[in-house]
Design an enzyme around this catalytic site. Structure first.
Site, short mmCIF file in Angstrom:
data_model
loop_
_atom_site.label_atom_id
_atom_site.label_comp_id
_atom_site.label_asym_id
_atom_site.label_seq_id
_atom_site.Cartn_x
_atom_site.Cartn_y
_atom_site.Cartn_z
N ASP A 49 5.61 86.04 88.53
CA ASP A 49 6.88 85.38 88.82
C ASP A 49 7.13 85.35 90.32
OD1 ASP A 49 9.24 84.07 88.19
OD2 ASP A 49 9.85 85.55 86.69
N ASP A 59 13.12 78.11 82.85
CA ASP A 59 13.69 79.26 82.14
C ASP A 59 14.59 78.80 80.99
OD1 ASP A 59 12.46 81.17 83.67
OD2 ASP A 59 14.15 81.49 85.02
#
Length: 708
Positions: free
Chosen positions: A444, A508
């Site tokens: 990430d 997301d």
């Protein structure tokens, strides 16, 4: 222009013709020419209008203001204030089977330019790169180094992409008749806002019609894309990595290269363009490990437990996941020392022994015993000030030391230009992968970059290059480990990062309705098998919208599928739904991950999103019809499916739909919904099927199979 100055490149459907007499001018880029263009190219010699310069000035792959080109040049720089208007002349040209390499020089400025232009003959994708070398004694400062491709005057519309967090890959269009269009990204990664790609085309081009020219800059940092229309009507696309002031300085013998620019032309709309890009990515970009060519189905723990890590409970989650058919189990954020929220501990990549008193091994062993592989979340480029690492090395931040940099997601960025930082990170990641049986990293990068300083100088470009090097080194040490590129969702997705990773996370946002648009925008340049697509919880964590399992399941089907929730807490009904769509995805996974994707135009485009994946042999297809809003009219016209064999007969059947699809808001659906239908490929493409009536925020999945 002479025949000796012409270079021709030809693919399956595309031809390129260049004149290299003065720079490298792209004379033609379009539909494949059957006859040799050399003897006919003089027909493209332009007039020279009155009131301008007295000779024609070409727009080359490296436009030069020094030749009298009054538009954006390809190079801006100087050597201590001098040599700021270079002009390159041809030195040598190297002919390769797949393209050309041109060497040009400015003997006054002592600059050497290497231009590589390749055409992949199978996919019709071209790639372009410049490398500039300073052969002079004085340091040469490069402010800009851009790639340029000309397109015909009939290219009058531009399709570009915009977005934000949980709303990536949205589409917009502009007319390009005067001036042009420009987008910039200065956020330190590919960005949610301006994915580095765009398409120009003829008036009203769409998925199946019109000429289109698509480009993608393979760079995971700051960038600029522009489409310019000159006063004489000529048009060009320009792409570049953006440099901070003073960031690129070349000593004698040093070089700088642009990112690769990938581009493709289609004479038959966007679907064909996308298929060409997909083919190129599959054959030349993706590097799956031998053990993972079949894309394993995921469960990611993030929306299930967030920072609440209890090993026994996580093992229960793994057991439930395995029962539903999950093949890879990934523990997300919260596993490392002191990480109880998003305000601390980034950089302390050691297992939290308070949460895991017996270590991580029992959890991994349990996951493996269920027949799944194990993955772990990391965010290596980041650091929290509330961390042991920062307390030990406060100078390791990527920063300008005399300023108070704002946080993003309560965190800062590590300076990878420091060798000690780079080697420390590599050692920590290597230790994790060596100690534990980890086959997958979710990598990430959750914040944007402000003041990327290294010892007072701008270092954004170097930071991106060091990320590439870090992943390359790690994969060399652990070639069986796969990596997902995630950056708060879709913030780092491009072909260059994809050379090093095997999956990307487009957003997301797991809301099925929003995902319909996100995944559609994503599909223009990327194939389905690298697109993380998860079935989330019934109540979306990002939008609070509620969606039934069928809408969520069908939406997630056309990607690299997974689930993101806590399966222990889900009802038996929901778990049965997850199991159903997991099994369905596995059944058709080979088709989804190898077939040709078509975005199908419908008769009610404001209310429906329709996609199909057609097998390479054209004997099987899956079609997804998503009803995103109330139908515009009481009936929604016909469903037409392209990509099939015209004379082949096919069986059409419904294989997934909402529970109330065949009753409720309609007296009766079309007969084929109940009985199936046997139709030719020609009929399916030209006449089609009467569209059923669908509830808003619902979906239908069709299977089309050849009969014989």
């Amino acid at each position: 222009m002479t025949e000796k100055s012409l270079v021709s490149l030809t693919g399956q459907k595309t031809s390129l013709l260049l004149n290299i007499a003065e720079g490298a001018e792209l004379l033609y880029w379009g539909k494949k020419l059957q006859a040799s263009p050399d003897a006919q190219a003089r027909a493209l010699s332009r007039a020279v209008p009155y009131g301008r310069l007295d000779s024609d000035v070409p727009v080359t792959l490296m436009p030069e203001s020094g030749r009298g080109l009054f538009s954006s040049p390809g190079l801006e720089g100087h050597a201590q204030g001098k040599h700021w208007s270079p002009v390159f002349t041809l030195k040598t040209i190297e002919h390769l089977d797949s393209g050309i390499v041109i060497y040009s020089e400015d003997s006054v400025a002592k600059l050497l330019l290497k231009t590589e232009l390749m055409l992949d003959k199978e996919s019709d994708v071209i790639k372009l790169c410049h490398t500039l070398t300073n052969n002079g004694e004085a340091r040469y400062t490069v402010n800009r180094l851009a790639l340029t491709l000309t397109v015909p005057e009939r290219a009058s519309e531009c399709l570009s992409f915009y977005g934000r967090w949980v709303h990536e890959f949205q589409q917009q269009r502009q007319v390009i008749q005067h001036g042009g269009y420009q987008q910039e990204n200065r956020r330190g990664r590919t960005s949610h806002e301006h994915f580095p790609a765009l398409v120009v085309g003829t008036n009203a081009f769409n998925e199946t019609c019109g000429e289109v020219w698509g480009v993608h800059l393979a760079w995971s940092g700051n960038h600029r894309l522009r489409v310019d229309v000159k006063a004489d009507g000529r048009r060009f696309i320009q792409a570049e990595a953006l440099y901070y002031p003073g960031e690129i300085e070349l000593a004698q013998g040093e070089s700088v290269s642009t990112p690769w620019l990938y581009a493709s032309y289609s004479a038959s709309g966007l679907n064909s363009m996308s298929q060409q890009f997909h083919r190129y990515v599959r054959e030349h970009i993706l590097r799956f490990s031998p053990a993972e060519k079949v894309r394993p189905l995921h469960l990611n723990t993030w929306e299930g437990i967030y920072f609440d890590h209890r090993p026994e409970y996580i093992m229960q989650m793994a057991s439930e996941a395995a029962k539903m058919g999950v093949e890879r189990f990934i523990i997300d954020d919260g596993w490392f020392r002191g990480r109880n929220d998003d305000k601390a501990a980034l950089g302390d990549w050691y297992l939290d022994e308070q949460k895991y008193p017996h270590g991580l091994e029992p959890v991994i062993e349990h996951v493996l015993a269920q027949g799944m592989t194990f993955g772990l979340w990391v965010e290596p480029e980041m650091i929290s000030k509330n961390s042991d690492l920062y307390r030990q090395h406060p100078d390791w931040l990527l920063q300008l030391a005399d300023y108070d940099q704002p946080t993003g997601r309560n965190q800062y960025v590590l300076d990878l230009s420091r060798d000690e930082v780079f080697e420390w990170l590599l050692a920590r990641l290597d230790s994790l992968l060596s100690q534990y049986q980890i086959s997958y990293l979710k990598w990430d990068m959750n914040r944007e970059v402000v003041q990327p300083g290294h010892l007072g100088r701008a270092a954004q470009t170097r930071q991106v290059e060091r990320v590439y090097q870090l992943i390359d080194r790690l994969r060399a040490q652990h070639p069986q480990v796969e990596i997902e590129s995630c950056a708060a969702g879709g913030g780092r997705i491009d072909y260059e990062i994809l050379k090093r990773t095997q999956r990307v996370w487009p957003s997301d946002n797991n809301d099925a309705l929003e995902r319909q648009f996100i995944q559609r925008g994503f599909s223009y340049f990327f194939p389905p098998e690298i697109m993380g697509a998860h079935i989330g919880a019934r109540h979306s964590h990002s939008t609070r919208r509620v969606a039934d399992i069928h809408f969520r399941g069908i939406t997630a089907l056309f990607g690299h599928m997974g689930i993101e929730l806590d399966p222990v807490k889900e009802s038996e009904e929901e778990k049965a739904g997850f199991s159903h769509y997991i099994a369905l995805h596995k059944q058709y996974r080979s088709l989804i991950h190898s077939g040709d994707l078509y975005r199908l135009p419908g008769d009610d485009p404001a209310a429906q999103v329709i996609s199909a994946i057609v097998a390479k042999d054209q004997r099987q297809a899956l079609v997804s019809v998503a009803q995103i809003a109330m139908p515009t009219w009481a009936l929604s016209g016909a469903l037409r499916v392209t990509g099939l064999l015209a004379q082949q007969r096919y069986r059409v059947s419904v294989i997934a739909c909402a529970d109330n699809f065949r009753q409720g808001i309609v007296n009766t659906q079309p007969a084929w919904v109940y009985e199936g239908a046997e139709l030719s490929g020609e009929w399916l493409e030209q006449a089609g099927l009467a569209m059923p009536v669908l509830d808003p925020e619902s979906a239908l999945l069709l299977l089309i199979e050849a009969i014989n």
